[in-house]
Each structure stands twice: as C-alpha cells, then as structure tokens.
Design a protein around this motif. Structure first.
Motif, PDB file in Angstrom:
ATOM      1  N   GLY A 120     -94.297  54.997  10.716  1.00 44.58           N
ATOM      2  CA  GLY A 120     -94.237  54.665   9.275  1.00 44.58           C
ATOM      3  C   GLY A 120     -93.257  55.615   8.802  1.00 44.58           C
ATOM      4  N   VAL A 121     -92.890  54.902   7.245  1.00 46.47           N
ATOM      5  CA  VAL A 121     -91.920  55.656   6.359  1.00 46.47           C
ATOM      6  C   VAL A 121     -93.037  55.776   5.236  1.00 46.47           C
ATOM      7  CG1 VAL A 121     -89.773  56.443   5.064  1.00 46.47           C
ATOM      8  CG2 VAL A 121     -90.176  55.356   7.832  1.00 46.47           C
ATOM      9  N   HIS A 122     -93.364  56.829   4.672  1.00 51.77           N
ATOM     10  CA  HIS A 122     -94.049  56.513   3.097  1.00 51.77           C
ATOM     11  C   HIS A 122     -93.584  57.656   2.225  1.00 51.77           C
ATOM     12  CE1 HIS A 122     -97.565  55.012   6.077  1.00 51.77           C
ATOM     13  NE2 HIS A 122     -97.125  56.142   6.570  1.00 51.77           N
ATOM     14  N   LEU A 123     -93.687  57.207   0.794  1.00 54.22           N
ATOM     15  CA  LEU A 123     -93.600  58.130  -0.370  1.00 54.22           C
ATOM     16  C   LEU A 123     -94.612  59.255  -0.241  1.00 54.22           C
ATOM     17  CD1 LEU A 123     -93.051  54.918  -2.861  1.00 54.22           C
ATOM     18  CD2 LEU A 123     -90.776  56.737  -1.746  1.00 54.22           C
ATOM     19  N   ILE A 124     -94.087  60.160  -0.275  1.00 53.52           N
ATOM     20  CA  ILE A 124     -94.837  61.579  -0.960  1.00 53.52           C
ATOM     21  C   ILE A 124     -94.973  62.021  -2.107  1.00 53.52           C
ATOM     22  CG2 ILE A 124     -94.330  64.142  -1.345  1.00 53.52           C
ATOM     23  CD1 ILE A 124     -92.356  64.476   0.628  1.00 53.52           C
ATOM     24  N   ASP A 125     -93.777  61.312  -2.902  1.00 57.71           N
ATOM     25  CA  ASP A 125     -94.932  61.336  -4.413  1.00 57.71           C
ATOM     26  C   ASP A 125     -94.085  59.771  -5.235  1.00 57.71           C
ATOM     27  OD1 ASP A 125     -95.244  61.189  -6.970  1.00 57.71           O
ATOM     28  OD2 ASP A 125     -93.771  62.706  -7.380  1.00 57.71           O
ATOM     29  N   PRO A 126     -95.451  58.793  -5.218  1.00 58.26           N
ATOM     30  CA  PRO A 126     -95.164  57.546  -5.866  1.00 58.26           C
ATOM     31  C   PRO A 126     -94.647  56.840  -7.145  1.00 58.26           C
ATOM     32  CG  PRO A 126     -97.908  57.898  -4.979  1.00 58.26           C
ATOM     33  CD  PRO A 126     -96.565  59.400  -4.985  1.00 58.26           C
TER      34      PRO A 126
END
Length: 220
Positions: free
Chosen positions: A120-126
């Motif tokens: 999956g791909v996630h935001l480091i800084d959301p």
C-alpha cells in the motif's frame, strides 16, 4: 453495501477473481464499478496494475475501509487522496518493495509462507495541503501498515552513510552500491543497510549513493 460485505468476508490480504465478485454479489448492476467506488472510503483494492504478481482478472483486498455494510458513516471524501496512477508510480519507484521491511509484493513472509506481501502507499506527512509527490509517499506491506514495521522511525541520511561507511570490506561496499543501482535486494547483512536506504526520501537516496561512490573512489 453488498459489495463491501462480500469483500470484508474475504478478508484483508486475500486474492479473488472478478468472476467470484460477480457470483458473490448477484443482482447488483456494475458491481466492479461499485467495488472501485469503495476506494473513496479507504478500501485498498489492488489489481495487476498496482501488483505485478496479480493476474488481469484478479484483485487483492489489501485494506478494509469504512464498513458501510455495518452502518459506519463514511467521512467526507478527500480531494487530496493518492490517485491510482501515483500509487503505481510510488510502487514502481521502489521496485515493488516494502520500504519498511524490504519484502517484495507477492513474496511470502519468512515466518509464514501462506501470507503474501501486499503493498500500500501512504502519506509520510498528511498535513494539509496534502502533498502527493513521490518524496512524501511511503510504500508499506500490510504487516508494516498494521504496526509490525510501521511506527519505526525513518532513518536519516547521516545514519545510512555511517552504516554504509562502517562495512568491513571494500567488497561489501561495492555490493551495496550495486544493490542501490539495481534496486534488487538480497537476503543478507548488506541488504539490511539497503532496506534502510530504501526508506529515505528520493533525494537523500541519491546523496547516499554519491557519498558511497566517492568513498569507493578514494579507496582505489
């Protein structure tokens, strides 16, 4: 709601075929489109475009989102979500490897040969405004996303340079540099640093490579 119920019954990490979807949710028009709509509600459903180990008629439920089939109320859709194209770019940029543990998409975990890694791909800084550039994205397998790997502090550029410089032999340094060039890991001590290097931001990865190349030149 029936599509969400069908997928939740399958369970996270499970692979299913398009035919199973049609048979499991009969009487629902455009059932495949309704499944794609669930992505707006936090459901991560991968196909062969985001996971090269899947066949064109296969899907993998990587993460369950809002359980609308159980009455959960969906949050307002975010216009800054990561697009399927950007997710695919992020996964391709790290050669289909989890940046936290180094496991490749579709590869079995060492302690459980029946469980395959799904990325999956996630935001480091959301923080808003949300930045979906590759430098702000991190690729994780389902285990790391659940917390067995995620939550570990990301390494710094200086830490990776120090670890690479401390390798005991020139051969190990050359091998690490080749790994960084190819993006293909090998399961041994040198790979530990390589996997840590993968977790750096893109610009920091390039700088580490340049510093290692400089160290190799000095040793010639």
């Amino acid at each position: 709601m029936k599509v969400a119920e069908f997928l939740a019954a399958k369970g996270e990490g499970k692979v299913f075929k398009k035919l199973e979807l049609f048979e499991g949710v009969p009487g629902v028009a455009q059932v495949d489109r309704r499944m794609r709509d669930l992505r707006e509600l936090g459901w991560q459903i991968d196909n062969y475009k985001t996971d090269p180990h899947l066949q064109p008629d296969e899907y993998r439920l990587t993460a369950i989102g809002t359980r609308i089939d159980l009455g959960e109320q969906p949050e307002r859709p975010s216009r800054s979500r990561i697009s399927a194209t950007r997710r695919r770019e992020a996964i391709e940029a790290v050669d289909s490897l989890c940046q936290m543990c180094g496991t490749r998409a579709g590869e079995a975990f060492p302690d459980d040969k029946d469980e395959k890694a799904a990325l999956g791909v996630h935001l480091i800084d959301p923080s808003p405004p949300v930045n979906t550039e590759l430098s702000n994205l991190r690729v994780e397998c389902q285990r790391c996303s659940r917390g067995s790997g995620a939550g570990k502090p990301l390494p710094t550029l200086e830490e990776i340079v120090e670890q690479a410089s401390s390798l005991s032999s020139r051969a190990e340094k050359r091998r690490l540099y080749r790994l960084m060039q190819s993006g293909q890991p090998e399961r041994d001590e040198v790979e530990r640093i390589f996997v840590q290097w993968l977790r750096l931001k893109h610009d920091d990865r390039v700088e580490v490579m340049l510093k290692l190349a400089g160290a190799l030149i000095e040793e010639d």
